[in-house]
Design a protein around this motif. Structure first.
Motif, PDB file in Angstrom:
ATOM      1  N   GLU A 273      73.161 -19.887  38.375  1.00 15.24           N
ATOM      2  CA  GLU A 273      72.506 -18.505  38.299  1.00 15.24           C
ATOM      3  C   GLU A 273      72.596 -17.767  36.933  1.00 15.24           C
ATOM      4  N   GLU A 274      74.085 -17.796  36.266  1.00 14.23           N
ATOM      5  CA  GLU A 274      74.234 -16.818  35.303  1.00 14.23           C
ATOM      6  C   GLU A 274      73.660 -17.568  33.977  1.00 14.23           C
ATOM      7  N   THR A 275      73.759 -19.144  34.094  1.00 10.75           N
ATOM      8  CA  THR A 275      72.809 -19.860  32.983  1.00 10.75           C
ATOM      9  C   THR A 275      71.380 -19.367  33.197  1.00 10.75           C
ATOM     10  N   LEU A 276      70.803 -19.367  34.120  1.00  7.60           N
ATOM     11  CA  LEU A 276      69.485 -18.929  34.288  1.00  7.60           C
ATOM     12  C   LEU A 276      69.021 -17.718  33.785  1.00  7.60           C
ATOM     13  N   ARG A 277      70.041 -16.648  33.984  1.00  7.31           N
ATOM     14  CA  ARG A 277      69.885 -15.414  33.370  1.00  7.31           C
ATOM     15  C   ARG A 277      70.293 -15.461  32.032  1.00  7.31           C
ATOM     16  N   TRP A 278      71.315 -15.813  31.323  1.00 10.56           N
ATOM     17  CA  TRP A 278      71.792 -15.592  30.169  1.00 10.56           C
ATOM     18  C   TRP A 278      71.120 -16.535  28.981  1.00 10.56           C
ATOM     19  N   ASP A 279      70.782 -17.682  29.532  1.00 14.64           N
ATOM     20  CA  ASP A 279      70.013 -18.683  28.610  1.00 14.64           C
ATOM     21  C   ASP A 279      69.094 -19.446  29.198  1.00 14.64           C
ATOM     22  N   SER A 280      67.927 -18.706  29.763  1.00 18.29           N
ATOM     23  CA  SER A 280      66.966 -19.174  30.505  1.00 18.29           C
ATOM     24  C   SER A 280      66.574 -20.492  29.804  1.00 18.29           C
ATOM     25  N   PRO A 281      66.043 -21.400  30.594  1.00 18.53           N
ATOM     26  CA  PRO A 281      65.438 -22.653  30.333  1.00 18.53           C
ATOM     27  C   PRO A 281      64.078 -22.482  29.690  1.00 18.53           C
ATOM     28  N   VAL A 282      63.313 -21.401  30.209  1.00 25.02           N
ATOM     29  CA  VAL A 282      62.056 -21.270  29.568  1.00 25.02           C
ATOM     30  C   VAL A 282      61.914 -20.015  29.065  1.00 25.02           C
ATOM     31  N   SER A 283      61.748 -19.738  27.712  1.00 23.22           N
ATOM     32  CA  SER A 283      61.582 -18.589  26.789  1.00 23.22           C
ATOM     33  C   SER A 283      60.476 -17.747  27.034  1.00 23.22           C
ATOM     34  N   TYR A 284      59.229 -18.127  26.400  1.00 27.98           N
ATOM     35  CA  TYR A 284      57.871 -17.489  26.626  1.00 27.98           C
ATOM     36  C   TYR A 284      56.957 -18.343  27.306  1.00 27.98           C
ATOM     37  N   PHE A 285      56.669 -18.013  28.636  1.00 27.85           N
ATOM     38  CA  PHE A 285      55.780 -18.863  29.424  1.00 27.85           C
ATOM     39  C   PHE A 285      54.298 -18.453  29.359  1.00 27.85           C
ATOM     40  N   PRO A 286      53.459 -19.186  29.047  1.00 27.54           N
ATOM     41  CA  PRO A 286      52.028 -18.713  28.736  1.00 27.54           C
ATOM     42  C   PRO A 286      51.268 -18.955  30.035  1.00 27.54           C
ATOM     43  N   PHE A 287      50.198 -18.493  30.597  1.00 25.70           N
ATOM     44  CA  PHE A 287      49.697 -17.163  30.301  1.00 25.70           C
ATOM     45  C   PHE A 287      49.254 -16.467  31.443  1.00 25.70           C
ATOM     46  N   ARG A 288      49.248 -15.085  31.370  1.00 29.23           N
ATOM     47  CA  ARG A 288      48.752 -14.334  32.459  1.00 29.23           C
ATOM     48  C   ARG A 288      47.646 -13.414  31.479  1.00 29.23           C
ATOM     49  N   ASP A 329      79.115 -14.462  32.172  1.00 27.88           N
ATOM     50  CA  ASP A 329      79.805 -14.187  33.176  1.00 27.88           C
ATOM     51  C   ASP A 329      79.509 -14.638  34.471  1.00 27.88           C
ATOM     52  N   ILE A 330      80.222 -15.789  34.914  1.00 17.47           N
ATOM     53  CA  ILE A 330      80.000 -16.173  36.228  1.00 17.47           C
ATOM     54  C   ILE A 330      80.045 -15.548  37.340  1.00 17.47           C
ATOM     55  N   THR A 331      80.929 -14.706  37.204  1.00 18.53           N
ATOM     56  CA  THR A 331      81.485 -13.528  38.194  1.00 18.53           C
ATOM     57  C   THR A 331      80.662 -12.203  38.312  1.00 18.53           C
ATOM     58  N   ARG A 332      79.796 -12.114  37.468  1.00 19.23           N
ATOM     59  CA  ARG A 332      78.908 -11.094  37.348  1.00 19.23           C
ATOM     60  C   ARG A 332      78.269 -10.607  38.825  1.00 19.23           C
ATOM     61  N   THR A 333      78.476  -9.303  39.118  1.00 18.52           N
ATOM     62  CA  THR A 333      77.967  -9.042  40.788  1.00 18.52           C
ATOM     63  C   THR A 333      76.984  -7.662  40.441  1.00 18.52           C
ATOM     64  N   THR A 334      77.093  -6.998  39.252  1.00 14.58           N
ATOM     65  CA  THR A 334      76.180  -5.936  39.188  1.00 14.58           C
ATOM     66  C   THR A 334      74.824  -6.355  38.223  1.00 14.58           C
ATOM     67  N   GLY A 335      73.821  -5.618  38.176  1.00 15.89           N
ATOM     68  CA  GLY A 335      72.742  -5.464  37.523  1.00 15.89           C
ATOM     69  C   GLY A 335      71.777  -6.366  38.256  1.00 15.89           C
ATOM     70  N   ALA A 336      70.337  -6.440  37.862  1.00 16.99           N
ATOM     71  CA  ALA A 336      69.461  -6.885  38.689  1.00 16.99           C
ATOM     72  C   ALA A 336      69.391  -8.472  38.647  1.00 16.99           C
ATOM     73  N   LYS A 337      68.694  -9.030  39.507  1.00 16.12           N
ATOM     74  CA  LYS A 337      68.488 -10.496  39.958  1.00 16.12           C
ATOM     75  C   LYS A 337      67.481 -11.068  38.683  1.00 16.12           C
ATOM     76  N   HIS A 338      67.957 -12.106  38.171  1.00 20.53           N
ATOM     77  CA  HIS A 338      67.186 -12.632  37.081  1.00 20.53           C
ATOM     78  C   HIS A 338      65.731 -12.900  37.487  1.00 20.53           C
ATOM     79  N   LEU A 339      64.816 -12.966  36.407  1.00 21.96           N
ATOM     80  CA  LEU A 339      63.609 -13.621  36.956  1.00 21.96           C
ATOM     81  C   LEU A 339      63.205 -14.943  36.311  1.00 21.96           C
ATOM     82  N   SER A 340      64.315 -15.594  35.836  1.00 21.43           N
ATOM     83  CA  SER A 340      63.676 -16.847  35.111  1.00 21.43           C
ATOM     84  C   SER A 340      63.210 -17.987  35.981  1.00 21.43           C
ATOM     85  N   LEU A 341      63.028 -17.964  37.109  1.00 22.08           N
ATOM     86  CA  LEU A 341      62.237 -18.818  38.020  1.00 22.08           C
ATOM     87  C   LEU A 341      61.009 -18.096  38.247  1.00 22.08           C
ATOM     88  N   GLY A 342      60.611 -16.945  37.798  1.00 26.99           N
ATOM     89  CA  GLY A 342      59.420 -16.350  38.224  1.00 26.99           C
ATOM     90  C   GLY A 342      59.624 -15.346  39.130  1.00 26.99           C
TER      91      GLY A 342
END
Length: 401
Positions: A273-288, A329-342
């Protein structure tokens, strides 16, 4: 947008400092927009006046998008990623049963077995390479590619070619003539695979999709079938490939975080989950495309504008993830849920499988090779081609042990 690609995070930070939405120039001089801020992106992805259908792409409708445009496949391939409303729900329903939590859990023993075999291959590659092996080639790629092809019933002999062609199709720096040829060959190969399954059905997802098409001719046309196979093969391995690669890079650069998980003070799921947030496998996804003039976080996006979803930027947006958003930080508990899977109706169907594959792969990798480390400095790694995917082209490691 830099069609050649590179690490996006420095550019993202500059853009985010100016606002959550930015105008961008796409290849070929096509004007577009990127939504970068977390909250703005979350709202945009689920907005009722935002569509995926290519008929809403003004430049395409006006004939300004040539066949060799490097992002054309993203805009025009028939299937879930370019469908809206009832059509999208119909296509999504056809494949959703393959990716339920229960089905993914049933796949776990198979994923673990494939992973174990690949670790043996990684060790052998390192022995042949004076202690160094490309983890991306020998481990991060064949795991998700093998699993998705097995789900679809694709002969292993086709896997290398499918990856090569799909990489050309999704890269934003592919020369137009080569892009057209790769897209044509990919469609022909998928057509041949589908024809073979139609002639001799099996217990696989391709056969199930064909059966649904044959039983009710208006449910899944041949272009939709080919487009769905193309989507599932590309999305089914490219994202997980980058996710595993990026997670290994992050853990090698943050040995304290690796110690937390190997000592049982954090979970491998936390690493994913922290990798998905911190270094998303997709940077800019086309298109809407907005179906009307739309104001997003104070910025007007005209109707029909091609919009990129800036997942890598949203993952490090300090307004959503806190002032330390740049810290892994894999112990991160604050902040929003990442959007890296849409987010919203097009949320990634394969998310449970990608998460499971990555967690299984990482745990097995660092259990087998606890001293594994990069064989070159991070700064010497060559970035992924294009601005859609976010990773590196090769990851030379010293497994040790």
């Amino acid at each position: 947008m830099d069609a050649v690609g590179g690490c996006p995070h420095a550019a993202n930070a500059r853009l985010l400092a100016e606002g959550a939405v930015a105008p961008v120039l796409l290849p070929g001089g096509i004007e577009g927009m990127a939504v970068l801020g977390h909250d703005a992106l979350r709202d945009f992805l689920s907005h009722p006046d935002v569509a995926k259908g290519p008929q809403h792409f003004t430049a395409l409708a006006e004939g300004r998008i040539p066949d060799g445009w490097p992002l054309r496949t993203f805009a025009t391939v028939p299937g879930m990623t370019t469908a809206d409303g009832a059509d999208h729900r119909r296509l999504r329903t056809l494949v959703s049963s393959a990716f339920t939590a229960r089905r993914v859990e049933a796949l776990r023993p198979r994923v673990e077995a494939v992973t174990a075999g690949l670790l043996d291959g990684l060790a052998e590659a390192a022995r042949e390479g004076d202690g160094v092996a490309d983890l991306r080639r020998h481990f991060a790629l064949p795991l998700p590619l093998g699993v998705i092809c097995e789900l679809l019933g694709v002969d292993p002999a086709h896997q290398d070619r499918l990856h090569h062609l799909s990489s050309l199709v999704v890269a934003t720096d592919t020369e137009p003539g080569r892009a057209v040829a790769a897209n044509r060959e990919l469609v022909e190969l998928l057509g041949a695979i589908a024809a073979a399954k139609a002639a001799a059905p099996g217990e696989d997802l391709t056969s199930a999709l064909i059966a649904a098409h044959d039983e009710d001719g208006d449910r899944l046309s041949r272009p939709e079938l080919i487009g769905t196979l193309l989507l599932m093969i590309i999305a089914g391995h490219e994202t997980t490939l980058n996710l595993v690669t990026n997670a290994v890079r992050a853990l090698c650069a943050h040995r304290d975080q690796l110690a937390l998980v190997t000592e049982g003070r954090a979970r491998w799921d936390d690493v994913v989950e922290e990798t998905l947030r911190w270094d998303s496998p997709v940077s800019y996804f086309p298109f809407r495309y907005p179906t009307r003039d739309l104001t997003v976080d104070g910025t007007l996006i005209p109707r029909g504008t091609p919009v990129l979803a800036g997942y890598s930027a949203a993952g490090r947006d300090s307004t959503a993830h806190g002032p330390d958003a740049d810290r892994f930080d894999i112990t991160r508990t604050t902040g929003a849920k990442h959007l890296s899977l849409g987010h919203g109706p097009h949320y990634c169907l394969g998310a449970p499988l990608a998460r499971a594959e990555a967690a299984i792969a990482l745990e097995a990798l660092f259990t087998r090779f606890p001293a594994l480390d990069l064989a070159v400095p991070e700064a010497e790694l060559t970035p992924h081609a294009g601005f859609v995917g976010n990773s590196v082209r090769a990851l030379p490691v010293r497994p040790g042990g």
